[in-house]
Write a protein that holds these residues in place. Sequence first.
Motif: not given
Length: 433
Positions: A148-152, A190-194
């Motif tokens: 349920k999550k993408k990134g971080g 933006d980028g990898n921080s999204q």
Amino acid sequence: MSTTLFWNCRGARKRCTGNYLRHLVGDNEVHFVGLVETKVETLDRAEVDKMIGTNWDFFHYPAIGKSGGILVLWRKDLIKFELRFADDQVVIGSITPPDGLSWAVAVVYGNKDYLRRRSIWQNIGTFCVAAEPVLVGGDFNCCLAQSKKKGGKRVTPTAGVVEMAEFMNCNDLHDLGFVGPQFTWCNNKDGNSQIWVRLDRILMNSEGLSKAPLAMVRHMGRIASDHAPLLFSLGAKVATAPERWVRFEDVWTTYPASWRIVWLNWRKTDTGSPADILNRKCHRTLRALYHWSRQRALNLNRRKTELERRIIELQNLDCTPGGLGQDLEEELRRCVGDLNDTLARLTIWWRQRAKVRWIEQGDANSHFFHLAASGRRRDNRVVLTLPNCDQPVTDQRTIWTLFRHSFGINGRIDRPASRGGLNSAMRGRSQLT
């Protein structure tokens, strides 16, 4: 209860919030709205009217400064809402639609601190009764799984995640799933921080599932907030193309190209019982003919008009001193032949729709075919002859006035009389007498 909306709007006084809210309510027939994180300490009647309309009643739990706030709105002319409990993280009440079936509804705005979120589970659990359908929706600020999550950072089974899972199990609450975008919140970086996370969800107990087995949740677009609105509807309305009946057209047999289409599709190998094989061959061949006719077979009426116009042009040119050359003469003969073929196909087309089987094949009366094809859909006017009058009465309002007096019908009738309605009423009167 009809469609219900849950949304973390991130500010109820924003103009874009009101615009998007009215759009969602108008397009989806929403009767109940739960807005969280309103960021508003006080809210009056005039602001609600400007935001959503005058037919809505509301309850607002104020925000603390610029943080939090829960606003509940409902159509006062369609449903009744009774408040049961309210604090800064959840508003609980009961909805009673016109059908009389009461639902317990909880609008949730969970705190980021799992220790403060514990009060939500306790307060909602108090009102979860097995015999009453329960609907819980909003922003839980908790991600239950890595999917349920993408990134971080990765999702780990922390105490907050475990407590929410136990709350759902103990109170018989089930995630209804969703249709639409997978994630409901994005940090808009933006980028990898999204980061994308599914923080908002709608839960329902087993009693609610038995009352509404086709219930569905849709994730709408993130337009005026970084959270997606959640639309809950009792009946699943999936946007699908309307089913079309494909019928064989007799006019297809006049095209030599259709013969090869039938041969190519019928010769394909199928497996199964003889009945299944025959069914698949017929279905496949009919579909192929239908798609071919839409791409290849021109509109017959338009084709007839074009050919008539071109024939007149060539015949007018033939009357000039120069006359027609060899190429134009061949074109004229070809146009005349095509027009005759088109007229024959139009006759076949209308004969099939006229449902008249006793017409001789040589009869090409287009006016008759038009009347026969559309006669079943035409409302005939009623001519009523009175016993003591020599002339029949044809005025529709007079007929209906006399009809109401004769049969004791009260009330206003605005539409003109139709043959079927009047005849059926007369038959009922004759059976009574």
